[in-house]
Design an enzyme around this catalytic site. Structure first.
Site, PDB file in Angstrom:
ATOM      1  N   ALA A  11      28.461  40.776  29.662  1.00 52.69           N
ATOM      2  CA  ALA A  11      29.491  40.645  28.622  1.00 52.69           C
ATOM      3  C   ALA A  11      30.208  39.306  28.745  1.00 52.69           C
ATOM      4  O   ALA A  11      30.613  38.910  29.840  1.00 52.69           O
ATOM      5  CB  ALA A  11      30.495  41.781  28.738  1.00 52.69           C
TER       6      ALA A  11
ATOM      7  N   LYS B 229      41.845  39.679  41.833  1.00 52.63           N
ATOM      8  CA  LYS B 229      43.024  39.943  42.683  1.00 52.63           C
ATOM      9  C   LYS B 229      44.274  40.172  41.853  1.00 52.63           C
ATOM     10  O   LYS B 229      45.130  40.981  42.209  1.00 52.63           O
ATOM     11  CB  LYS B 229      43.242  38.800  43.668  1.00 52.63           C
ATOM     12  CG  LYS B 229      43.801  37.538  43.049  1.00 52.63           C
ATOM     13  CD  LYS B 229      43.058  36.283  43.369  1.00 52.63           C
ATOM     14  CE  LYS B 229      41.640  36.294  42.900  1.00 52.63           C
ATOM     15  NZ  LYS B 229      41.039  34.963  42.819  1.00 52.63           N
TER      16      LYS B 229
ATOM     17  N   GLU C  71      42.855  23.843  39.209  1.00 54.41           N
ATOM     18  CA  GLU C  71      42.703  23.960  37.763  1.00 54.41           C
ATOM     19  C   GLU C  71      43.544  22.877  37.082  1.00 54.41           C
ATOM     20  O   GLU C  71      44.444  22.294  37.709  1.00 54.41           O
ATOM     21  CB  GLU C  71      43.235  25.318  37.306  1.00 54.41           C
ATOM     22  CG  GLU C  71      42.732  26.464  38.126  1.00 54.41           C
ATOM     23  CD  GLU C  71      41.854  27.391  37.342  1.00 54.41           C
ATOM     24  OE1 GLU C  71      41.854  27.317  36.113  1.00 54.41           O
ATOM     25  OE2 GLU C  71      41.153  28.186  37.988  1.00 54.41           O
TER      26      GLU C  71
ATOM     27  N   LYS D 118      46.815  38.131  46.751  1.00 57.80           N
ATOM     28  CA  LYS D 118      45.905  38.449  47.862  1.00 57.80           C
ATOM     29  C   LYS D 118      46.679  39.103  49.014  1.00 57.80           C
ATOM     30  O   LYS D 118      46.178  40.033  49.663  1.00 57.80           O
ATOM     31  CB  LYS D 118      45.193  37.177  48.329  1.00 57.80           C
ATOM     32  CG  LYS D 118      44.231  36.630  47.261  1.00 57.80           C
ATOM     33  CD  LYS D 118      43.781  35.218  47.579  1.00 57.80           C
ATOM     34  CE  LYS D 118      42.839  34.672  46.508  1.00 57.80           C
ATOM     35  NZ  LYS D 118      42.594  33.230  46.623  1.00 57.80           N
TER      36      LYS D 118
HETATM   37  P1  NDP Z   1      35.464  31.943  34.611  1.00 56.79           P
HETATM   38  O1  NDP Z   1      36.616  31.587  33.730  1.00 56.79           O
HETATM   39  O2  NDP Z   1      34.575  30.882  35.092  1.00 56.79           O
HETATM   40  O3  NDP Z   1      34.547  33.002  33.836  1.00 56.79           O
HETATM   41  C1  NDP Z   1      35.079  34.080  33.120  1.00 56.79           C
HETATM   42  C2  NDP Z   1      33.958  34.763  32.371  1.00 56.79           C
HETATM   43  O4  NDP Z   1      34.472  35.954  31.780  1.00 56.79           O
HETATM   44  C3  NDP Z   1      33.359  33.909  31.243  1.00 56.79           C
HETATM   45  O5  NDP Z   1      31.971  34.098  31.187  1.00 56.79           O
HETATM   46  C4  NDP Z   1      34.024  34.477  29.986  1.00 56.79           C
HETATM   47  O6  NDP Z   1      33.206  34.428  28.824  1.00 56.79           O
HETATM   48  C5  NDP Z   1      34.199  35.937  30.383  1.00 56.79           C
HETATM   49  N1  NDP Z   1      35.331  36.532  29.705  1.00 56.79           N
HETATM   50  C6  NDP Z   1      36.630  36.189  29.829  1.00 56.79           C
HETATM   51  N2  NDP Z   1      37.381  36.942  29.009  1.00 56.79           N
HETATM   52  C7  NDP Z   1      36.523  37.765  28.374  1.00 56.79           C
HETATM   53  C8  NDP Z   1      36.685  38.780  27.388  1.00 56.79           C
HETATM   54  N3  NDP Z   1      37.884  39.078  26.894  1.00 56.79           N
HETATM   55  N4  NDP Z   1      35.596  39.454  26.951  1.00 56.79           N
HETATM   56  C9  NDP Z   1      34.366  39.145  27.442  1.00 56.79           C
HETATM   57  N5  NDP Z   1      34.147  38.181  28.379  1.00 56.79           N
HETATM   58  C10 NDP Z   1      35.227  37.523  28.813  1.00 56.79           C
HETATM   59  O7  NDP Z   1      36.078  32.789  35.818  1.00 56.79           O
HETATM   60  P2  NDP Z   1      35.576  32.822  37.333  1.00 56.79           P
HETATM   61  O8  NDP Z   1      34.146  33.146  37.375  1.00 56.79           O
HETATM   62  O9  NDP Z   1      36.066  31.616  38.039  1.00 56.79           O
HETATM   63  O10 NDP Z   1      36.451  34.030  37.928  1.00 56.79           O
HETATM   64  C11 NDP Z   1      36.134  35.370  37.636  1.00 56.79           C
HETATM   65  C12 NDP Z   1      36.951  36.297  38.521  1.00 56.79           C
HETATM   66  O11 NDP Z   1      36.627  36.037  39.880  1.00 56.79           O
HETATM   67  C13 NDP Z   1      38.473  36.138  38.407  1.00 56.79           C
HETATM   68  O12 NDP Z   1      39.089  37.390  38.549  1.00 56.79           O
HETATM   69  C14 NDP Z   1      38.808  35.244  39.595  1.00 56.79           C
HETATM   70  O13 NDP Z   1      40.137  35.418  40.052  1.00 56.79           O
HETATM   71  C15 NDP Z   1      37.828  35.759  40.607  1.00 56.79           C
HETATM   72  N6  NDP Z   1      37.518  34.804  41.671  1.00 56.79           N
HETATM   73  C16 NDP Z   1      37.064  33.559  41.348  1.00 56.79           C
HETATM   74  C17 NDP Z   1      36.770  32.646  42.329  1.00 56.79           C
HETATM   75  C18 NDP Z   1      36.248  31.284  42.004  1.00 56.79           C
HETATM   76  O14 NDP Z   1      35.993  30.508  42.938  1.00 56.79           O
HETATM   77  N7  NDP Z   1      36.041  30.946  40.726  1.00 56.79           N
HETATM   78  C19 NDP Z   1      36.976  32.980  43.756  1.00 56.79           C
HETATM   79  C20 NDP Z   1      37.399  34.339  43.992  1.00 56.79           C
HETATM   80  C21 NDP Z   1      37.672  35.199  42.974  1.00 56.79           C
HETATM   81  P3  NDP Z   1      32.757  33.022  28.179  1.00 56.79           P
HETATM   82  O15 NDP Z   1      31.780  32.429  29.165  1.00 56.79           O
HETATM   83  O16 NDP Z   1      32.106  33.382  26.894  1.00 56.79           O
HETATM   84  O17 NDP Z   1      34.010  32.220  28.037  1.00 56.79           O
HETATM   85  N1  HSE Z   2      42.169  29.352  43.147  1.00 60.51           N
HETATM   86  C1  HSE Z   2      41.812  30.065  44.328  1.00 60.51           C
HETATM   87  C2  HSE Z   2      41.899  29.115  45.523  1.00 60.51           C
HETATM   88  C3  HSE Z   2      40.422  30.637  44.289  1.00 60.51           C
HETATM   89  O1  HSE Z   2      42.187  27.930  45.384  1.00 60.51           O
HETATM   90  O2  HSE Z   2      41.687  29.597  46.625  1.00 60.51           O
HETATM   91  C4  HSE Z   2      40.366  31.972  43.607  1.00 60.51           C
HETATM   92  O3  HSE Z   2      41.142  32.911  44.280  1.00 60.51           O
END
Ligand code: NDP
Ligand code: HSE
Length: 433
Positions: A49, A109, A194, A209
């Site tokens: 999704a 988280k 970011e 966390k």
């Molecule tokens: P991204 O922003 O890279 O990806 C989010 C994804 O979710 C995208 O594919 C997006 O779709 C999809 N999405 C968002 N909103 C919706 C919606 N309403 N309906 C359907 N799809 C949706 O996020 P990350 O991969 O970085 O992070 C994901 C999770 O993992 C978060 O909770 C984050 O806190 C956690 N996390 C991330 C880490 C990291 O290093 N990035 C580390 C540890 C935890 P589309 O591609 O179409 O925009």
């Molecule tokens: N933004 C976080 C960090 C990663 O810098 O550790 C996701 O939790």
């Protein structure tokens, strides 16, 4: 939950195909055979999704699996992997998947720190697993060690560097003498921070966390709003240089501890002695230091973020939950039996290092010391250094013995009002010694 036949595939819904989701899909597809052997049944990726199916994706993603209909996807699978982030629609989709009998893996988280109890209660009612290793410190196994490996011990304290962005910023300030703003810019250029770094630099990500870690460690529900939180935006290059002079480094710590009054959870920058294992954690790495009554000190170290490292933690949970389904079993649910009070930051026991600019004349030290004494705060050391840039002024660096946060804070508030104080340059807590 009934046992699955050995060869019957387990259907998996992936919610989100971003930084983490793409890597989860890659591992699921590239390691299909090995995962099937480890689980005892194939894992079939039923759909992915996303918000927008027209967004270009990594070549590893089968585009025919992409859908914007996340609701239908979660209704008909064995395992839901939620890596979309945010509160809604992640929360509703997770609860919907649980109601339909799916086990849930999430890296979210923010959602767990806000709404964890509702999700855990729904999972208990449905008899399914909710696993969230990736939600704290990315690739580092810390949830399972606290929940399972240390389940027979008593955890007294958890001290963690659980945010990679802030650790990178502070490390750059330490190694290269950079100011905060420049270090954040560098972190952004490298993709650690970011474009809007608020959640990281203000400590909100670490606080979420910390709430999760404290809930697990002390068998007590702790929500995000119960975590005292101070970020790193006020840390200056000067603070970092003075920290070095006293044999410390500055780290953003998540501290979860139990005292006679209950459970205290806080996030703030702290001076850590440069001999402490956490002082050596550099770049964007994370580490969690656990103090257990019988095991003693334990340190968990590794990558706290990034697509592949986080996906590794997600996949560990997927395999574990899938094995449970194959066995017709369920892993440990939420443990909140202790139900301890979550206490105010003021009750925390800590030490301060205070740097003051003062008038360099007789009686000044005595007046300052009097304020510390009247608040019951014991001074450990006082160091005076000349101010080269201002005649008649000096720096005083005062390190205290351990005291209650409320008494230490009150001391500084009163000291700041003395007419001999030109400026309170910095107030930092000292931890880990
Ligand atoms: P991204 O922003 O890279 O990806 C989010 C994804 O979710 C995208 O594919 C997006 O779709 C999809 N999405 C968002 N909103 C919706 C919606 N309403 N309906 C359907 N799809 C949706 O996020 P990350 O991969 O970085 O992070 C994901 C999770 O993992 C978060 O909770 C984050 O806190 C956690 N996390 C991330 C880490 C990291 O290093 N990035 C580390 C540890 C935890 P589309 O591609 O179409 O925009
Ligand atoms: N933004 C976080 C960090 C990663 O810098 O550790 C996701 O939790």
């Amino acid at each position: 939950m009934t046992a699955q036949k050995d060869s019957e595939p387990l259907k998996v819904a992936l919610l989100g195909c971003g930084v983490v989701g793409t890597q989860v899909a890659r591992i699921l597809l590239e390691h299909r055979d090995e995962l099937a052997a480890r689980v005892g049944a194939p894992l079939e990726l039923a759909g992915i999704a996303v918000r927008d199916v027209t967004v270009p994706r990594d070549a590893v993603i089968p585009t025919q699996l992409l859908t914007t209909d996340a609701e239908s996807l979660v209704d008909d699978v064995d395992i839901v992997i939620e890596v979309m982030g945010g509160i809604e629609p992640a929360r509703t989709l997770i609860l919907r998947g649980i109601a339909a009998g799916a086990s849930v893996i999430t890296a979210n988280k923010a959602l767990l720190a806000q709404d964890g109890p509702a999700i855990f209660e729904a999972a208990d009612a449905a008899g399914v697993d909710v696993a969230f290793e990736a939600a704290v410190a990315g690739a580092i196994p810390i949830i399972r060690p606290i929940r399972d490996s240390l389940a027979g011990d008593k955890i007294n304290r958890v001290l963690g560097i659980v945010n990679g962005t802030t650790n990178y910023v502070l490390d750059q300030m330490t190694k290269h003498g950079l100011g905060f703003e420049q270090a954040v810019k560098d972190a952004q250029a490298l993709g650690y921070a970011e474009a809007d770094p608020t959640a990281d630099v203000e400590g909100h990500d670490a606080a979420a966390k910390a709430a999760i870690l404290a809930s697990l460690a002390f068998h007590t529900r702790v929500s995000l709003d119960q975590v005292a939180c101070e970020g790193i935006t006020k840390v200056t290059a000067d603070d970092v240089a003075w920290a070095k002079r006293s044999g410390h480094v500055i780290k953003l710590l998540a501290i979860c501890e139990q005292n006679d009054e209950g459970v205290g959870v806080r996030v703030h920058p702290a001076l850590v002695p440069d001999t402490h294992p956490l002082a050596t954690v550099s770049d964007a790495f994370n580490a969690v230091f656990v103090e257990a009554a019988n095991a003693g000190p334990l340190m968990f170290y590794g990558q706290g973020a990034g697509g592949a490292p986080t996906a590794s933690a997600v996949m560990g949970d997927v395999v574990s939950s899938a094995r449970n389904r194959v066995a017709g079993a369920r892993g440990a649910g939420e443990s909140n039996y202790a139900n301890l009070p979550v206490v105010d930051f003021g009750t925390a026991s800590t030490r301060y290092q205070v740097r003051l600019s003062v008038a360099d004349k007789p009686g000044v030290l005595a007046r300052i010391a009097e304020v510390f004494a009247s608040n019951g705060v014991s001074i450990e050391t006082v160091t005076q250094a000349p101010r080269d840039d201002r005649d008649g002024s000096a720096y005083l660096v005062i390190a205290t013995h351990e005291g209650r946060e409320a008494a230490l804070a009150q001391t500084i508030e009163t000291v700041a009002q003395l007419d001999v104080i030109e400026e309170v340059m910095s107030v930092l807590r000292v931890e880990g010694s």
